[in-house]
Structure formats: structure tokens, C-alpha cells
Design an enzyme around this catalytic site. Structure first.
Site, short mmCIF file in Angstrom:
data_model
loop_
_atom_site.label_atom_id
_atom_site.label_comp_id
_atom_site.label_asym_id
_atom_site.label_seq_id
_atom_site.Cartn_x
_atom_site.Cartn_y
_atom_site.Cartn_z
CG ASP A 202 -1.95 1.13 1.18
OD1 ASP A 202 -1.67 2.18 0.58
OD2 ASP A 202 -3.04 0.95 1.75
NE ARG A 263 -16.96 -0.43 -4.81
CZ ARG A 263 -17.54 -0.63 -3.64
NH1 ARG A 263 -17.39 -1.81 -3.04
NH2 ARG A 263 -18.24 0.31 -3.06
CG ASP A 287 -18.93 -10.18 -1.40
OD1 ASP A 287 -19.93 -10.93 -1.50
OD2 ASP A 287 -18.98 -9.05 -0.87
CD GLU A 292 -20.77 -6.16 -7.94
OE1 GLU A 292 -21.68 -5.58 -7.30
OE2 GLU A 292 -19.63 -6.31 -7.48
CG HIS A 311 -21.16 -6.14 -3.57
ND1 HIS A 311 -20.85 -5.31 -4.62
CD2 HIS A 311 -20.59 -5.56 -2.47
CE1 HIS A 311 -20.12 -4.28 -4.19
NE2 HIS A 311 -19.96 -4.41 -2.88
CB ALA A 313 -17.87 -8.01 2.14
#
Length: 356
Positions: A202, A263, A287, A292, A311, A313
Site C-alpha cells: 500500500d 471492488r 464477493d 454485477e 456482494h 461483505a
């Protein structure tokens, strides 16, 4: 009269906003809260508006929202489509409190032009999403959904105890987290409790924070080469879109598991079927998707080493209540004339509220 709109949906319902707001101290005595309910999640979210007046991941229509905003000074919402057209048609509006980590359903530039403060709710689903990501990793590593489905069909898969078919543990594994915000930090804490070594990639995380958390900060390529499980937790942007593609999959150890609960756009989905067929990927847990819901001809629909959920979570009752409470807290501060805690646009950063 101080008019407020609770523009909820079937997850963060208007009544949750209403109850949380009325629990705020020092609100105007003439508070009038009206409700509007969008169709999500029964109806998928998506882009709303056209041309320059368009936002992403929204639910409901511009017309319904404009009608509900007549005379409204403050709106609490999750998914309502705050396009430029909506701001132009709502001159009384002064503040929008969005109960999401990123208000992608709001045109922030249009809000600034209209002088409307916009706030957000970072971390509202961090615990839920983190738990889910770890659960998805375990499900893929141990093939829990497949074993359960086979048993329901009357097949006792004792062969999953064969050495070559047996799953892997998190204890002693190296797990790579791509993105290290609120969700990633909770995931790391849980994984370390399992006994995993955690690597983090990151560019916005400093080495001192990583060392304090007991994780190791590395470049993405090093993380991919070393990790038997890779879990994505980055925010989707032009910089991160498609950041895991064929080149990155080839860097991963044979049989590694890839988890995406962040995402769908973070992944280039085209090389995934071949990566799974070849054994480059031993398991895939999704997920979120590039489209979608996935189309009927989605090539991974029947793949035995794929765990896929719609989706979910962040779907806990605690998340809904926490989201409503964060948005209500911001609205309460604004109505009391105080600075907000989580500004999303320049107007909110400069605002001192509307108390008189």
C-alpha cells in the site's frame, strides 16, 4: 421548520436514520424528518443520470429525489443519486450526510458549486468486511462451500482427505494484503491471531505503522511472489483499476488463493479462467465482480475452485446501524453549527453548520 430527508433503502432504512438523528442532542425544536426509500439491494445499484449529470453506484431516480428534497435543508442517505441536476433543482439543500466510506453516488464538484456540504462515513463496514474476507479465504482454502454442496447432493467427499486434495491452513501461511486501510488493518489483526505472516502492499501506508501492527510493508510484486493467499482491500480508482491481471497472476505461487471482497474493477477478470484451469490459482473467492450481477454465461459459474457470493461483505445489521449513526452524527454537528468530522468536499471542510 428545519426539514430533513432520510433517503434510505432496504438496508440502511429511513427509520434507522430517523431514530439515530433524533438521538442527537441540541437539535432544532422544529425538526421535521421525511422518508424516501430506494430499491437497493432488491434492485442493483448502478449509474444514474446522463452526461455530465451522472453518478455511480446509486439507487433511485433523480426525479423522486428532487421531489422529496423540496424545502429540505439536510439529507441523510446511502445510495440516493445526487447528480448536478439534483443539486440545481434543490436550492434549500445545505448538507448531505452519506453513510458510505466513499460518496460515489454524489457529484462532489456539483455539490461545491451549489454550496452544499457533503460528509462520508469511513469505517462503517470495516469489521463486517474484514470478517467476511477472512471467511472467504478460509472457505477457499478448505473448500467448505464445495464440500457442503456435495454432501447435500449425497456425495461423501472423503477424497478431500487425500494429501493432494487436502486444503491449507492459515496458521504458518504467508498472506498478502493489497491495500491497508480500516478493513485491511482488521484483516491483518485477525490473520495474525491465526498464526499467519502478513505482508502489505500500500503506497499510502508508512513503515512505522506497519511495524507497529506486526505486518511487513513490501512492494506489490514481492507480495505476490511470497503469498499463498492474496486478499484485495484497495479502493477502486484510475490508479488501481485492473491492478491484478495476467502478469500479476503469473507472479503468484502455484496453487495460491486470491480473494476479492473490495471492488470488482481491481481485477482483470479475463485471465482468471485459465489461471484456475492451469493450477496457477488454486482457489478464487469473489464477493465483487466486473459486472454485477454476473451474466448467465459467466465462465466461472460452475468452476469447483471458485467461491462466489453476491456482494455481501458489508451486510450485517451492525453495519446498517453504525452507518446511520455516523451520518446522523455528522448531520447533528452541522445542525448545531459545529464542524463536521468526515468532510467529503471543500464546502464541508469549510462549513460551520447552519445553527442560528
Amino acid at each position: 421548520m428545519t426539514r430533513v430527508l432520510a433517503a434510505g433503502d432496504h438496508f440502511v432504512a429511513p427509520r434507522l436514520f430517523d431514530t439515530a438523528l433524533r438521538g442527537e442532542p441540541g437539535l432544532p425544536g422544529d425538526l421535521d424528518v421525511t422518508h424516501l426509500t430506494a430499491g437497493w439491494p432488491t434492485e442493483p445499484f448502478g449509474p444514474v443520470g446522463t452526461g455530465d449529470s451522472r453518478v455511480e453506484e446509486a439507487s433511485g431516480t433523480e426525479d423522486d429525489l428532487v421531489a422529496a428534497l423540496d424545502g429540505v435543508r439536510v439529507c441523510l442517505t446511502q445510495m440516493a443519486p445526487f447528480t448536478a441536476r439534483v443539486f440545481d433543482a434543490s436550492p434549500a439543500l445545505e448538507m448531505v450526510a452519506v453513510c458510505r466510506g466513499g460518496p460515489v453516488n454524489v457529484d462532489l464538484a456539483a455539490a461545491d458549486r451549489a454550496g452544499v456540504a457533503v460528509t462520508q462515513a469511513p469505517g462503517r463496514n470495516a469489521a463486517a468486511a474484514a470478517e467476511y474476507a477472512v471467511g472467504m479465504a478460509l472457505a477457499a482454502l478448505r473448500r467448505i462451500p464445495l464440500a457442503a454442496a456435495e454432501l447435500r447432493e449425497g456425495r461423501w467427499r472423503g477424497d478431500f482427505y487425500d494429501y493432494d486434495e487436502a486444503g491449507l491452513e492459515l496458521d504458518g501461511a504467508t498472506v498478502g494484503l493489497v491495500g491497508y486501510g480500516a478493513i485491511g488493518r482488521i484483516v491483518a489483526r485477525v490473520l495474525r491471531a491465526f498464526g499467519a505472516t502478513v505482508l502489505v502492499a500500500d503506497p499510502y501506508t508508512d513503515r512505522a505503522t506497519a511495524e507497529t501492527d506486526g505486518v511487513r510493508l513490501v512492494e506489490l510484486d514481492e507480495l505476490l511472489r511470497a503469498s499463498s493467499v492474496v486478499s484485495l482491500h484497495a479502493r477502486l480508482s484510475d490508479e488501481t483499476r485492473g491492478m491484478i491481471g495476467a502478469r500479476e497472476l503469473d507472479l503468484m505461487p502455484d496453487g495460491a488463493v486470491l480473494v476479492n471482497t473490495a471492488r470488482g474493477g481491481l481485477l482483470d477478470h479475463a485471465p482468471l479462467p485459465e489461471a484456475l484451469r492451469s493450477g496457477r490459482l488454486g482457489g478464487l473467492a469473489l464477493d465483487v465482480f466486473d459486472v454485477e450481477p454476473p451474466p448467465e454465461d459467466w465462465p466461472l459459474r460452475d468452476a469447483p475452485n471458485v467461491v462466489a457470493t453476491p456482494h455481501l461483505a458489508g451486510a450485517t445489521r451492525q453495519t446498517a446501524h453504525r452507518a446511520a449513526a455516523i451520518a446522523a452524527g455528522e448531520a447533528g454537528r452541522f445542525l448545531r453549527g459545529e464542524a463536521v468530522c468526515h468532510p467529503a468536499n471543500e464546502t464541508a471542510r469549510n462549513a460551520q453548520g447552519v445553527a442560528s
